[in-house]
Design an enzyme around this catalytic site. Structure first.
Site, PDB file in Angstrom:
ATOM      1  N   GLU A 257     -24.176  16.427 -32.823  1.00  0.00           N
ATOM      2  CA  GLU A 257     -23.618  15.348 -32.007  1.00  0.00           C
ATOM      3  C   GLU A 257     -24.572  14.952 -30.865  1.00  0.00           C
ATOM      4  OE1 GLU A 257     -19.602  16.236 -30.756  1.00  0.00           O
ATOM      5  OE2 GLU A 257     -19.175  14.157 -30.249  1.00  0.00           O
ATOM      6  N   HIS A 278     -24.649  32.898 -52.930  1.00  0.00           N
ATOM      7  CA  HIS A 278     -24.173  32.814 -54.317  1.00  0.00           C
ATOM      8  C   HIS A 278     -23.828  31.373 -54.704  1.00  0.00           C
ATOM      9  CE1 HIS A 278     -23.912  37.224 -54.736  1.00  0.00           C
ATOM     10  NE2 HIS A 278     -23.725  37.148 -53.429  1.00  0.00           N
ATOM     11  N   LYS A 390     -13.407   6.601 -33.394  1.00  0.00           N
ATOM     12  CA  LYS A 390     -12.183   6.647 -32.581  1.00  0.00           C
ATOM     13  C   LYS A 390     -11.670   5.222 -32.304  1.00  0.00           C
ATOM     14  CE  LYS A 390     -13.005  10.987 -30.048  1.00  0.00           C
ATOM     15  NZ  LYS A 390     -13.107  11.633 -28.733  1.00  0.00           N
TER      16      LYS A 390
HETATM   17  O1  PA5 Z   1     -18.441  16.530 -27.630  1.00  0.00           O
HETATM   18  C1  PA5 Z   1     -17.671  15.589 -27.649  1.00  0.00           C
HETATM   19  O2  PA5 Z   1     -17.673  14.706 -26.779  1.00  0.00           O
HETATM   20  C2  PA5 Z   1     -16.624  15.450 -28.738  1.00  0.00           C
HETATM   21  O3  PA5 Z   1     -16.793  16.390 -29.735  1.00  0.00           O
HETATM   22  C3  PA5 Z   1     -15.246  15.586 -28.134  1.00  0.00           C
HETATM   23  O4  PA5 Z   1     -15.102  16.890 -27.594  1.00  0.00           O
HETATM   24  C4  PA5 Z   1     -14.137  15.333 -29.173  1.00  0.00           C
HETATM   25  O5  PA5 Z   1     -14.330  14.085 -29.771  1.00  0.00           O
HETATM   26  C5  PA5 Z   1     -12.760  15.379 -28.495  1.00  0.00           C
HETATM   27  O6  PA5 Z   1     -12.714  14.466 -27.438  1.00  0.00           O
HETATM   28  P1  PA5 Z   1     -11.647  14.599 -26.279  1.00  0.00           P
HETATM   29  O7  PA5 Z   1     -11.899  15.872 -25.557  1.00  0.00           O
HETATM   30  O8  PA5 Z   1     -11.865  13.415 -25.402  1.00  0.00           O
HETATM   31  O9  PA5 Z   1     -10.282  14.592 -26.918  1.00  0.00           O
END
Ligand code: PA5
Length: 401
Positions: A257, A278, A390
Protein backbone atom coordinates in the site's frame (compact mmCIF):
# COMPACT_ATOMS: atom_id res chain seq x y z
CA UNK A 1 17.38 -6.19 17.33
CA UNK A 2 16.51 -7.04 13.71
CA UNK A 3 19.42 -8.08 11.49
CA UNK A 4 19.35 -8.24 7.68
CA UNK A 5 21.48 -10.85 5.93
CA UNK A 6 22.10 -10.17 2.22
CA UNK A 7 24.55 -13.06 1.66
CA UNK A 8 22.28 -14.77 -0.89
CA UNK A 9 20.60 -11.67 -2.25
CA UNK A 10 22.95 -11.13 -5.23
CA UNK A 11 23.04 -7.52 -4.03
CA UNK A 12 26.27 -6.00 -2.93
CA UNK A 13 25.89 -2.80 -0.93
CA UNK A 14 29.25 -1.19 -0.36
CA UNK A 15 27.95 1.94 1.28
CA UNK A 16 24.43 3.12 1.97
CA UNK A 17 23.11 6.41 0.59
CA UNK A 18 22.63 9.10 3.21
CA UNK A 19 18.90 8.84 3.77
CA UNK A 20 17.70 9.56 7.29
CA UNK A 21 14.39 9.57 9.10
CA UNK A 22 14.87 13.35 9.17
CA UNK A 23 14.55 13.32 5.35
CA UNK A 24 11.25 11.45 5.58
CA UNK A 25 9.83 13.81 8.21
CA UNK A 26 11.02 16.87 6.31
CA UNK A 27 9.37 15.71 3.08
CA UNK A 28 6.10 14.56 4.68
CA UNK A 29 5.72 16.57 7.91
CA UNK A 30 1.95 16.13 8.12
CA UNK A 31 1.84 12.33 8.08
CA UNK A 32 4.94 11.17 9.96
CA UNK A 33 3.69 11.55 13.54
CA UNK A 34 4.61 7.89 14.15
CA UNK A 35 8.34 8.54 13.56
CA UNK A 36 9.10 9.61 17.08
CA UNK A 37 9.77 7.75 20.33
CA UNK A 38 6.55 6.80 22.09
CA UNK A 39 6.21 7.93 25.69
CA UNK A 40 4.14 6.00 28.20
CA UNK A 41 2.00 9.04 28.99
CA UNK A 42 -1.43 9.47 30.60
CA UNK A 43 -3.21 8.42 27.37
CA UNK A 44 -1.31 5.14 27.25
CA UNK A 45 -1.85 4.56 30.96
CA UNK A 46 -5.59 5.15 30.40
CA UNK A 47 -5.55 2.64 27.50
CA UNK A 48 -3.90 -0.01 29.71
CA UNK A 49 -6.21 0.60 32.68
CA UNK A 50 -9.38 0.62 30.55
CA UNK A 51 -8.31 -2.52 28.66
CA UNK A 52 -7.45 -4.47 31.82
CA UNK A 53 -10.67 -3.38 33.49
CA UNK A 54 -12.91 -4.50 30.62
CA UNK A 55 -10.97 -7.76 30.28
CA UNK A 56 -12.17 -8.74 33.77
CA UNK A 57 -15.80 -8.25 32.75
CA UNK A 58 -16.09 -10.02 29.40
CA UNK A 59 -15.41 -13.30 27.65
CA UNK A 60 -14.48 -11.63 24.36
CA UNK A 61 -13.35 -8.35 22.84
CA UNK A 62 -14.73 -8.00 19.32
CA UNK A 63 -12.32 -5.88 17.27
CA UNK A 64 -14.03 -4.40 14.21
CA UNK A 65 -11.93 -2.88 11.44
CA UNK A 66 -10.04 -3.58 8.23
CA UNK A 67 -6.54 -3.13 6.75
CA UNK A 68 -4.24 -0.92 8.78
CA UNK A 69 -6.84 -0.73 11.54
CA UNK A 70 -6.39 -4.39 12.53
CA UNK A 71 -3.57 -6.14 10.65
CA UNK A 72 -0.82 -5.03 13.03
CA UNK A 73 -2.82 -6.06 16.08
CA UNK A 74 -3.59 -9.48 14.68
CA UNK A 75 0.10 -9.95 13.78
CA UNK A 76 1.08 -9.10 17.35
CA UNK A 77 -1.48 -11.37 19.01
CA UNK A 78 -0.70 -14.28 16.68
CA UNK A 79 3.02 -13.91 17.38
CA UNK A 80 2.49 -13.87 21.13
CA UNK A 81 -0.34 -16.43 21.07
CA UNK A 82 -2.44 -14.16 23.29
CA UNK A 83 -5.48 -13.97 21.09
CA UNK A 84 -7.99 -16.39 22.59
CA UNK A 85 -10.23 -13.61 23.96
CA UNK A 86 -9.94 -11.30 20.93
CA UNK A 87 -12.08 -11.80 17.82
CA UNK A 88 -11.57 -9.85 14.61
CA UNK A 89 -14.38 -9.05 12.21
CA UNK A 90 -15.28 -6.45 9.58
CA UNK A 91 -12.92 -7.34 6.77
CA UNK A 92 -15.60 -8.42 4.31
CA UNK A 93 -19.32 -8.10 3.66
CA UNK A 94 -19.64 -11.86 4.03
CA UNK A 95 -22.74 -12.72 6.06
CA UNK A 96 -21.47 -16.22 6.89
CA UNK A 97 -18.59 -14.60 8.75
CA UNK A 98 -21.00 -12.41 10.75
CA UNK A 99 -23.18 -15.41 11.56
CA UNK A 100 -20.24 -17.50 12.76
CA UNK A 101 -19.02 -14.69 15.05
CA UNK A 102 -22.57 -14.22 16.35
CA UNK A 103 -22.66 -17.93 17.14
CA UNK A 104 -19.44 -17.68 19.13
CA UNK A 105 -20.87 -14.72 21.08
CA UNK A 106 -24.21 -16.34 21.89
CA UNK A 107 -24.59 -16.54 25.67
CA UNK A 108 -21.21 -14.83 26.20
CA UNK A 109 -20.33 -11.41 27.54
CA UNK A 110 -18.49 -9.26 25.04
CA UNK A 111 -17.22 -5.75 24.42
CA UNK A 112 -16.66 -4.02 21.08
CA UNK A 113 -13.68 -2.02 19.89
CA UNK A 114 -14.56 -0.44 16.54
CA UNK A 115 -11.55 1.05 14.75
CA UNK A 116 -11.56 3.36 11.73
CA UNK A 117 -9.32 6.36 11.21
CA UNK A 118 -11.57 7.89 8.56
CA UNK A 119 -14.68 6.77 10.42
CA UNK A 120 -16.23 6.11 7.02
CA UNK A 121 -15.13 2.63 5.92
CA UNK A 122 -18.26 0.70 5.00
CA UNK A 123 -17.05 -2.78 6.01
CA UNK A 124 -16.33 -1.40 9.48
CA UNK A 125 -19.46 0.73 9.93
CA UNK A 126 -21.86 -1.94 8.71
CA UNK A 127 -20.27 -4.64 10.88
CA UNK A 128 -20.35 -2.26 13.87
CA UNK A 129 -24.03 -1.53 13.25
CA UNK A 130 -24.81 -5.27 13.42
CA UNK A 131 -22.86 -6.03 16.59
CA UNK A 132 -23.83 -2.78 18.33
CA UNK A 133 -27.46 -3.91 17.93
CA UNK A 134 -26.60 -7.36 19.31
CA UNK A 135 -24.93 -5.78 22.34
CA UNK A 136 -27.90 -3.44 22.89
CA UNK A 137 -30.23 -6.45 22.95
CA UNK A 138 -28.11 -8.51 25.31
CA UNK A 139 -26.55 -5.99 27.69
CA UNK A 140 -28.45 -3.33 29.65
CA UNK A 141 -25.47 -1.03 30.26
CA UNK A 142 -24.11 -1.70 26.74
CA UNK A 143 -22.59 1.77 26.48
CA UNK A 144 -19.89 0.70 28.94
CA UNK A 145 -18.88 -2.08 26.58
CA UNK A 146 -18.27 -0.06 23.42
CA UNK A 147 -14.87 1.50 22.67
CA UNK A 148 -14.38 3.62 19.58
CA UNK A 149 -10.95 4.31 18.04
CA UNK A 150 -11.06 6.91 15.29
CA UNK A 151 -9.75 10.19 13.88
CA UNK A 152 -10.71 13.43 15.59
CA UNK A 153 -14.03 14.72 14.25
CA UNK A 154 -14.55 11.82 11.85
CA UNK A 155 -18.19 10.78 11.28
CA UNK A 156 -17.59 7.83 13.65
CA UNK A 157 -16.15 10.22 16.25
CA UNK A 158 -19.28 12.34 16.03
CA UNK A 159 -21.48 9.26 16.35
CA UNK A 160 -19.51 8.10 19.41
CA UNK A 161 -19.84 11.52 21.02
CA UNK A 162 -23.58 11.61 20.39
CA UNK A 163 -23.91 8.16 21.98
CA UNK A 164 -21.56 8.74 24.87
CA UNK A 165 -19.16 5.95 23.89
CA UNK A 166 -15.62 5.93 25.26
CA UNK A 167 -13.35 7.14 22.44
CA UNK A 168 -9.63 6.90 21.72
CA UNK A 169 -8.30 9.24 19.06
CA UNK A 170 -5.83 8.54 16.26
CA UNK A 171 -3.65 11.58 15.56
CA UNK A 172 -4.19 13.28 12.18
CA UNK A 173 -0.54 12.77 11.25
CA UNK A 174 -0.57 8.96 11.53
CA UNK A 175 -1.98 6.91 8.62
CA UNK A 176 -3.86 3.60 9.00
CA UNK A 177 -1.10 1.04 8.39
CA UNK A 178 1.38 3.06 10.45
CA UNK A 179 -1.00 3.32 13.43
CA UNK A 180 -0.61 -0.01 15.26
CA UNK A 181 1.35 1.63 18.09
CA UNK A 182 -1.46 4.11 18.80
CA UNK A 183 -4.75 3.18 20.54
CA UNK A 184 -5.50 1.25 17.31
CA UNK A 185 -3.25 -1.62 18.38
CA UNK A 186 -2.40 -0.76 21.96
CA UNK A 187 -5.95 -1.06 23.33
CA UNK A 188 -6.71 -4.57 21.99
CA UNK A 189 -3.21 -5.87 22.74
CA UNK A 190 -3.36 -4.47 26.29
CA UNK A 191 -6.77 -6.17 26.61
CA UNK A 192 -5.04 -9.43 25.64
CA UNK A 193 -2.58 -8.85 28.50
CA UNK A 194 0.37 -8.16 26.25
CA UNK A 195 2.95 -5.97 27.97
CA UNK A 196 2.56 -2.98 25.67
CA UNK A 197 5.42 -1.14 27.37
CA UNK A 198 7.71 -3.83 25.93
CA UNK A 199 6.21 -3.35 22.43
CA UNK A 200 6.89 0.37 22.78
CA UNK A 201 10.46 -0.28 23.94
CA UNK A 202 11.11 -2.49 20.91
CA UNK A 203 9.73 0.16 18.54
CA UNK A 204 11.65 3.00 20.22
CA UNK A 205 14.91 1.03 20.01
CA UNK A 206 14.33 0.38 16.28
CA UNK A 207 13.87 4.12 15.80
CA UNK A 208 17.14 4.67 17.62
CA UNK A 209 18.89 2.01 15.48
CA UNK A 210 18.03 3.73 12.19
CA UNK A 211 19.90 6.81 13.36
CA UNK A 212 23.05 4.81 12.60
CA UNK A 213 23.96 5.62 8.98
CA UNK A 214 24.74 1.94 8.36
CA UNK A 215 21.40 0.60 9.59
CA UNK A 216 19.76 -2.69 8.56
CA UNK A 217 16.39 -1.15 7.77
CA UNK A 218 17.81 1.12 5.07
CA UNK A 219 19.92 -1.82 3.86
CA UNK A 220 16.72 -3.84 3.32
CA UNK A 221 14.99 -0.94 1.53
CA UNK A 222 17.97 -0.43 -0.80
CA UNK A 223 18.33 -4.17 -1.50
CA UNK A 224 14.64 -4.36 -2.47
CA UNK A 225 15.02 -1.40 -4.80
CA UNK A 226 18.16 -2.83 -6.44
CA UNK A 227 16.41 -6.16 -6.96
CA UNK A 228 13.47 -4.31 -8.51
CA UNK A 229 15.86 -2.62 -10.89
CA UNK A 230 17.02 -6.14 -11.87
CA UNK A 231 13.38 -6.90 -12.82
CA UNK A 232 12.55 -8.77 -9.61
CA UNK A 233 9.02 -7.47 -9.28
CA UNK A 234 7.57 -9.98 -6.79
CA UNK A 235 8.80 -10.43 -3.22
CA UNK A 236 7.79 -13.53 -1.30
CA UNK A 237 7.73 -12.64 2.39
CA UNK A 238 8.17 -16.10 3.87
CA UNK A 239 8.16 -17.63 7.31
CA UNK A 240 8.61 -21.11 8.72
CA UNK A 241 6.67 -20.18 11.87
CA UNK A 242 2.87 -20.28 11.89
CA UNK A 243 2.84 -17.68 14.67
CA UNK A 244 4.62 -15.25 12.32
CA UNK A 245 2.32 -15.79 9.35
CA UNK A 246 0.03 -12.90 10.29
CA UNK A 247 3.10 -10.69 10.49
CA UNK A 248 3.65 -11.34 6.79
CA UNK A 249 0.14 -9.88 6.30
CA UNK A 250 1.02 -6.52 7.85
CA UNK A 251 4.41 -6.57 6.08
CA UNK A 252 2.57 -7.17 2.79
CA UNK A 253 0.15 -4.33 3.59
CA UNK A 254 2.87 -1.83 4.52
CA UNK A 255 4.98 -2.59 1.46
CA UNK A 256 2.17 -2.91 -1.11
CA UNK A 257 0.00 0.00 0.00
CA UNK A 258 2.98 2.30 0.52
CA UNK A 259 5.01 1.51 -2.58
CA UNK A 260 2.75 0.06 -5.28
CA UNK A 261 2.31 3.33 -7.17
CA UNK A 262 2.77 5.15 -10.48
CA UNK A 263 2.66 1.92 -12.47
CA UNK A 264 5.54 0.39 -10.50
CA UNK A 265 6.66 -1.22 -7.27
CA UNK A 266 7.26 -4.74 -6.01
CA UNK A 267 4.25 -6.97 -5.36
CA UNK A 268 4.74 -8.57 -1.92
CA UNK A 269 3.23 -12.00 -1.41
CA UNK A 270 3.07 -13.84 1.91
CA UNK A 271 4.01 -17.50 2.17
CA UNK A 272 4.05 -20.02 5.00
CA UNK A 273 6.72 -22.70 4.72
CA UNK A 274 6.94 -25.53 4.49
CA UNK A 275 3.22 -25.55 3.52
CA UNK A 276 3.62 -23.40 0.41
CA UNK A 277 6.73 -25.24 -0.76
CA UNK A 278 4.29 -27.96 -1.74
CA UNK A 279 2.41 -25.59 -4.06
CA UNK A 280 3.96 -22.31 -5.19
CA UNK A 281 7.40 -23.73 -4.34
CA UNK A 282 7.25 -25.19 -7.86
CA UNK A 283 6.80 -21.71 -9.38
CA UNK A 284 9.62 -20.30 -7.29
CA UNK A 285 11.99 -22.95 -8.60
CA UNK A 286 11.00 -23.17 -12.23
CA UNK A 287 8.58 -20.37 -13.02
CA UNK A 288 9.26 -16.90 -14.38
CA UNK A 289 12.41 -15.38 -12.92
CA UNK A 290 10.62 -12.37 -11.48
CA UNK A 291 10.83 -13.33 -7.79
CA UNK A 292 13.03 -12.66 -4.86
CA UNK A 293 12.38 -13.87 -1.37
CA UNK A 294 12.61 -12.41 2.13
CA UNK A 295 12.70 -14.94 4.96
CA UNK A 296 11.57 -13.93 8.45
CA UNK A 297 13.63 -16.15 10.72
CA UNK A 298 13.54 -16.40 14.53
CA UNK A 299 16.99 -16.71 16.15
CA UNK A 300 15.89 -18.17 19.49
CA UNK A 301 13.29 -20.76 18.59
CA UNK A 302 11.35 -22.67 21.19
CA UNK A 303 12.74 -26.21 21.15
CA UNK A 304 10.41 -28.44 23.16
CA UNK A 305 9.30 -31.31 20.97
CA UNK A 306 11.77 -34.14 20.41
CA UNK A 307 11.22 -37.26 18.32
CA UNK A 308 11.95 -40.31 20.47
CA UNK A 309 11.53 -44.06 20.00
CA UNK A 310 10.12 -43.57 16.50
CA UNK A 311 8.04 -46.57 15.53
CA UNK A 312 7.95 -45.94 11.77
CA UNK A 313 11.14 -47.50 10.36
CA UNK A 314 11.04 -45.12 7.38
CA UNK A 315 11.92 -42.16 9.55
CA UNK A 316 13.64 -43.74 12.56
CA UNK A 317 16.94 -42.06 11.63
CA UNK A 318 15.31 -38.92 13.03
CA UNK A 319 15.39 -40.25 16.61
CA UNK A 320 16.61 -37.54 18.96
CA UNK A 321 15.93 -34.64 16.57
CA UNK A 322 13.66 -31.78 17.65
CA UNK A 323 10.98 -30.26 15.42
CA UNK A 324 12.76 -26.90 15.57
CA UNK A 325 15.96 -28.53 14.29
CA UNK A 326 14.01 -30.09 11.43
CA UNK A 327 12.36 -26.73 10.69
CA UNK A 328 15.81 -25.19 10.52
CA UNK A 329 16.99 -27.92 8.13
CA UNK A 330 13.97 -27.08 5.97
CA UNK A 331 15.05 -23.42 5.89
CA UNK A 332 18.63 -24.39 4.96
CA UNK A 333 17.29 -26.66 2.22
CA UNK A 334 15.10 -23.95 0.71
CA UNK A 335 17.92 -21.44 0.86
CA UNK A 336 20.18 -23.83 -1.06
CA UNK A 337 17.51 -24.83 -3.59
CA UNK A 338 16.47 -21.25 -4.30
CA UNK A 339 20.08 -20.17 -4.65
CA UNK A 340 20.59 -22.89 -7.26
CA UNK A 341 17.40 -21.76 -9.00
CA UNK A 342 18.82 -18.20 -9.14
CA UNK A 343 16.17 -16.76 -6.82
CA UNK A 344 17.80 -14.03 -4.70
CA UNK A 345 17.03 -14.30 -1.00
CA UNK A 346 17.22 -11.88 1.91
CA UNK A 347 17.02 -13.12 5.50
CA UNK A 348 15.63 -10.95 8.29
CA UNK A 349 16.64 -12.36 11.65
CA UNK A 350 14.38 -11.60 14.61
CA UNK A 351 15.56 -12.37 18.14
CA UNK A 352 12.49 -14.17 19.47
CA UNK A 353 8.69 -14.24 19.69
CA UNK A 354 8.35 -11.47 22.26
CA UNK A 355 6.41 -8.23 22.64
CA UNK A 356 9.74 -6.39 22.35
CA UNK A 357 10.54 -8.13 19.05
CA UNK A 358 7.08 -7.38 17.69
CA UNK A 359 7.56 -3.64 18.36
CA UNK A 360 11.03 -3.82 16.85
CA UNK A 361 9.89 -5.61 13.73
CA UNK A 362 6.71 -3.57 13.17
CA UNK A 363 8.70 -0.32 13.35
CA UNK A 364 11.32 -1.88 11.05
CA UNK A 365 8.68 -2.54 8.36
CA UNK A 366 7.06 0.91 8.78
CA UNK A 367 10.45 2.57 8.34
CA UNK A 368 11.52 0.27 5.48
CA UNK A 369 8.32 1.24 3.63
CA UNK A 370 8.96 4.93 4.24
CA UNK A 371 12.61 4.64 3.14
CA UNK A 372 11.39 2.70 0.10
CA UNK A 373 9.20 5.67 -0.86
CA UNK A 374 12.07 8.12 -0.65
CA UNK A 375 14.33 5.80 -2.69
CA UNK A 376 11.72 5.08 -5.41
CA UNK A 377 10.45 8.67 -5.38
CA UNK A 378 6.85 7.79 -4.54
CA UNK A 379 4.76 9.10 -1.66
CA UNK A 380 4.60 6.13 0.75
CA UNK A 381 1.83 7.67 2.82
CA UNK A 382 -1.10 7.96 0.42
CA UNK A 383 -3.33 5.20 -0.93
CA UNK A 384 -5.33 6.64 -3.80
CA UNK A 385 -5.93 3.17 -5.20
CA UNK A 386 -7.62 2.01 -1.99
CA UNK A 387 -9.56 5.27 -1.77
CA UNK A 388 -10.83 4.85 -5.35
CA UNK A 389 -12.46 1.56 -4.38
CA UNK A 390 -13.98 3.14 -1.27
CA UNK A 391 -15.42 6.09 -3.25
CA UNK A 392 -16.91 3.85 -5.94
CA UNK A 393 -18.53 1.65 -3.32
CA UNK A 394 -19.97 4.68 -1.50
CA UNK A 395 -21.37 6.05 -4.75
CA UNK A 396 -22.90 2.73 -5.67
CA UNK A 397 -24.44 2.19 -2.25
CA UNK A 398 -25.91 5.68 -2.18
CA UNK A 399 -27.32 5.45 -5.69
CA UNK A 400 -29.25 2.29 -4.75
CA UNK A 401 -30.88 3.82 -1.68
O1 PA5 B 1 -3.39 1.98 5.65
C1 PA5 B 1 -4.48 2.42 5.34
O2 PA5 B 1 -4.71 3.64 5.26
C2 PA5 B 1 -5.65 1.50 5.05
O3 PA5 B 1 -5.26 0.18 5.01
C3 PA5 B 1 -6.72 1.70 6.10
O4 PA5 B 1 -6.20 1.32 7.36
C4 PA5 B 1 -7.98 0.87 5.79
O5 PA5 B 1 -8.44 1.18 4.50
C5 PA5 B 1 -9.08 1.18 6.82
O6 PA5 B 1 -9.33 2.55 6.85
P1 PA5 B 1 -10.04 3.23 8.09
O7 PA5 B 1 -9.15 3.07 9.28
O8 PA5 B 1 -10.20 4.66 7.72
O9 PA5 B 1 -11.36 2.54 8.30
Amino acid sequence: MIKVDLTNSTINIKSLPKITIGNIIEKYPNITGWIKPIKVDTTIKDIIATAHNINKKVDYLLVIGVGGSINGTRACLSMLKNNNKVLFVGETFDEDEIISIKNILTGKKFAINVISKSGQTKETLITFELFEKLLQHTTKDYKNYIFVTTGVNSPLDQYALANNYKTFHIADDIGGRFSTLTPVGLFPTAFANVDIKKIILGANEQLQAVKNSNNDCLKYAIARYKLYKKHKTVELVSTFNTKLYNFTLIAEQLLAESLGKNGGGILPQKTLYTRDLHSIGQYVEEGKKQLFETFLVIRNQSNNIKLNKISNKNIDYLNGKTLSQINNYAYQSVLKAHKKALVPTITIVIDDMSAYSFGNMYMFYCLASAFGGIIAKVNPFNQNGVNNYKTNLNNLLMSKI
